[in-house]
Design an enzyme around this catalytic site. Structure first.
Site, mmCIF file in Angstrom:
data_model
loop_
_atom_site.group_PDB
_atom_site.id
_atom_site.type_symbol
_atom_site.label_atom_id
_atom_site.label_comp_id
_atom_site.label_asym_id
_atom_site.label_seq_id
_atom_site.Cartn_x
_atom_site.Cartn_y
_atom_site.Cartn_z
ATOM 1 N N TYR A 1 0.864 -1.182 0.000
ATOM 2 C CA TYR A 1 0.000 0.000 0.000
ATOM 3 C C TYR A 1 0.896 1.226 0.000
ATOM 4 O O TYR A 1 1.832 1.312 0.797
ATOM 5 C CB TYR A 1 -0.896 -0.007 1.244
ATOM 6 C CG TYR A 1 -1.756 1.233 1.414
ATOM 7 C CD1 TYR A 1 -1.515 2.132 2.450
ATOM 8 C CD2 TYR A 1 -2.812 1.502 0.551
ATOM 9 C CE1 TYR A 1 -2.305 3.266 2.622
ATOM 10 C CE2 TYR A 1 -3.602 2.641 0.719
ATOM 11 C CZ TYR A 1 -3.345 3.516 1.757
ATOM 12 O OH TYR A 1 -4.125 4.640 1.913
ATOM 13 N N ASP B 1 9.412 2.896 -0.782
ATOM 14 C CA ASP B 1 8.394 3.589 0.013
ATOM 15 C C ASP B 1 8.689 3.289 1.488
ATOM 16 O O ASP B 1 8.321 2.237 1.997
ATOM 17 C CB ASP B 1 6.999 3.110 -0.385
ATOM 18 C CG ASP B 1 5.926 3.801 0.453
ATOM 19 O OD1 ASP B 1 4.732 3.625 0.160
ATOM 20 O OD2 ASP B 1 6.293 4.496 1.432
ATOM 21 N N LYS C 1 4.973 9.620 8.525
ATOM 22 C CA LYS C 1 4.938 9.102 9.891
ATOM 23 C C LYS C 1 6.036 9.629 10.797
ATOM 24 O O LYS C 1 5.980 10.761 11.273
ATOM 25 C CB LYS C 1 4.909 7.564 9.841
ATOM 26 C CG LYS C 1 3.679 7.026 9.068
ATOM 27 C CD LYS C 1 3.652 5.540 8.996
ATOM 28 C CE LYS C 1 2.640 5.035 7.992
ATOM 29 N NZ LYS C 1 1.269 4.965 8.509
HETATM 30 P P1 KE4 Z 1 -0.566 8.490 4.480
HETATM 31 O O1 KE4 Z 1 -1.097 9.180 3.269
HETATM 32 O O2 KE4 Z 1 -1.636 7.652 5.208
HETATM 33 O O3 KE4 Z 1 0.201 9.402 5.422
HETATM 34 O O4 KE4 Z 1 0.562 7.432 4.004
HETATM 35 C C1 KE4 Z 1 0.201 6.472 3.044
HETATM 36 C C2 KE4 Z 1 1.162 5.309 3.133
HETATM 37 C C3 KE4 Z 1 2.163 5.208 2.188
HETATM 38 N N1 KE4 Z 1 3.053 4.189 2.217
HETATM 39 C C4 KE4 Z 1 2.996 3.251 3.200
HETATM 40 C C5 KE4 Z 1 4.005 2.145 3.200
HETATM 41 C C6 KE4 Z 1 1.996 3.318 4.196
HETATM 42 O O5 KE4 Z 1 1.943 2.365 5.157
HETATM 43 C C7 KE4 Z 1 1.069 4.361 4.176
HETATM 44 C C8 KE4 Z 1 -0.049 4.484 5.197
HETATM 45 N N2 KE4 Z 1 -0.117 3.450 6.172
HETATM 46 C C9 KE4 Z 1 -1.412 3.211 6.754
HETATM 47 C C10 KE4 Z 1 -1.300 2.038 7.722
HETATM 48 N N3 KE4 Z 1 -0.948 0.848 7.129
HETATM 49 C C11 KE4 Z 1 -1.929 4.424 7.460
HETATM 50 C C12 KE4 Z 1 -3.144 4.188 8.326
HETATM 51 C C13 KE4 Z 1 -4.388 4.697 7.671
HETATM 52 O O6 KE4 Z 1 -4.543 4.504 6.446
HETATM 53 O O7 KE4 Z 1 -5.213 5.264 8.412
#
Ligand code: KE4
Length: 424
Positions: free
Chosen positions: A142, A237, A265
């Site tokens: 993801y 990523d 994060k």
């Molecule tokens: P954000 O747009 O949510 O800040 O980041 C997206 C993203 C990009 N790349 C990786 C590897 C990620 O894990 C994420 C977002 N992670 C999720 C949890 N697996 C965030 C939690 C959520 O979606 O509320």
């Protein structure tokens, strides 16, 4: 009715699904989400006054624990000078200089406001730099919710069982190719089919959105070689792994150098921050230096920079934190394996340093297909038992347990005792 239930009944009337991010709704669990009032160290407290040991840690950012005094002070101090100017500030320069001085493969970096934005921008830069359109990603990984990435994603989308998102025109995903995680030959095949039009391969160097799936020996190195051979960029990523596995992330941990890297994060310490960076010849393609447009009203926000920089400086100044995180992760995940072995249960525990998870399947989990064989009902039962016994976990089989420097042996033992009791 608990206060959480009351708040959720209000929330669903005005917010889609009652949450501002799908996974928070406990959709895979079948219970109302807990509304959180405050957090401190490794503890989190819901609006009904219940205390939990927190293993979500805001999905990774709170690597030093919640409400760290130095980070809180930095935010308060910066906020006394104003919240946002929409102009250049020294804080952004300091953040960029600091990261570039510590991470060899990041010669230039651009701040954005989320991991999604970081990935979306990195992909655009890769296409602009190579003048190619195709992107290879991996099933189960993801990379945020930008249109071209919502192809059989992992976190959230996988849990809700919707392999693709509605509202994404096929034109947005026709150039996104899907490979099999931990299978270099599947990438080679796509390069062949890509008729030399592959701009980049984007990968979570440790899969953490299909549950935790570590890279097999040679996988990342294999991607590096293929990208070199086919003149494509390798994008790590590192929104989850960045500054977590080591200060220089999975790139440093596994010794494989990406051309571009995305962060989120931890770099914001809980404030909305994402970033993407890499070699100067690539990053100078980004507007206004170059022709690839990307912008953001709150990018490099001074409060967010103050929080992120405070956290990164602590991590950099105290490398022993990473040794402690490795040790705590080992205590936790080896402890889980010991309990399963003792009870002759064949569930899987995958982990890398302070990141890991239990899969309710007897099959080795090394990619999306094997991860999906997990019994999500068993996971839901486990999750509910742990929650009712004061352990706050990610509400999905396809997420991760995050250990922070604020967790001590006591909390790890509490988790293990609770797991032992649950599996009785
Ligand atoms: P954000 O747009 O949510 O800040 O980041 C997206 C993203 C990009 N790349 C990786 C590897 C990620 O894990 C994420 C977002 N992670 C999720 C949890 N697996 C965030 C939690 C959520 O979606 O509320």
């Amino acid at each position: 009715m608990t206060k959480s239930e009351e708040m959720f009944s209000r929330a669903v009337k005005k917010i889609p699904g009652g949450v501002n991010s799908p996974v928070r709704a406990y959709g895979a669990i079948g219970e109302n989400p807990r509304f959180i009032e405050k957090a401190n160290g490794c503890k989190i407290y819901d609006v009904d006054g219940k205390e939990y040991i927190d293993f979500i840690c805001s999905w990774g950012p709170m690597i030093l624990g919640h409400n760290h005094p130095a980070i809180r002070e930095a935010v308060i101090k910066a906020s006394e000078r104003g919240l946002s100017y929409g102009c250049a500030t020294e804080a952004e320069v300091e953040m960029a200089e600091f990261i570039c001085s510590k991470i060899p493969h990041v010669e230039m970096i651009r701040m954005v406001n989320s991991g999604t934005e970081a990935v979306m921008s990195a992909i655009r830069v890769a296409r602009g730099f190579t003048n190619k359109d195709k992107i290879i990603k991996f099933a189960g990984c993801y990379h945020g919710h930008s249109d071209s990435m919502l192809v059989s994603a992992g976190s959230g989308v996988m849990t809700s069982g919707v392999p693709d998102s509605a509202g994404v025109p096929k034109g947005c995903t026709q150039d996104t190719m899907l490979a099999v995680y931990n299978d270099v030959s599947s990438v080679e095949k796509l390069f062949m089919e890509g008729d030399d039009q592959v701009a980049a391969v984007i990968v979570e160097p440790v899969g953490a959105n299909m549950g935790v799936v570590p890279p097999k020996e040679g996988f990342l190195e294999g991607l590096r070689k293929l990208c070199d051979k086919h003149h494509a960029l390798l994008i790590f990523d590192e929104v989850i792994t960045g500054f977590r596995l080591k200060f220089d992330g999975a790139a440093g941990y596994y010794g494989v150098t990406p051309d571009l890297v995305t962060y989120g994060k931890i770099i914001g310490a809980g404030m909305p921050v994402g970033a993407y960076g890499g070699r100067k010849e690539i990053m100078t393609k980004v507007s206004p230096a170059g022709p690839v447009y990307q912008a953001g009203t709150l990018s490099g926000n001074p409060i967010a920079m103050a929080a992120g920089l405070a956290q990164l400086k602590i991590l950099d100044a105290q490398p022993e934190i990473y040794l402690r995180l490795e040790k705590k992760g080992k205590l936790l995940f080896d402890g889980m394996k010991e309990i399963l072995n003792r009870k002759n249960l064949k569930y899987q525990v995958n982990c890398v340093s302070s990141l890991g998870c239990i899969f309710f399947t007897e099959n080795v989990v090394e990619d999306y297909i094997s991860a999906k064989q997990s019994d999500t009902h068993k996971f839901a039962e486990y999750f509910k038992y742990m929650l009712h016994h004061g352990i706050h976990l990610a509400p999905s089989q396809f997420e991760a347990i995050f250990v922070s420097d604020a967790h001590t042996q006591k909390e790890i033992d509490q988790y293990l005792q609770c797991l032992d009791d649950y599996l009785k």
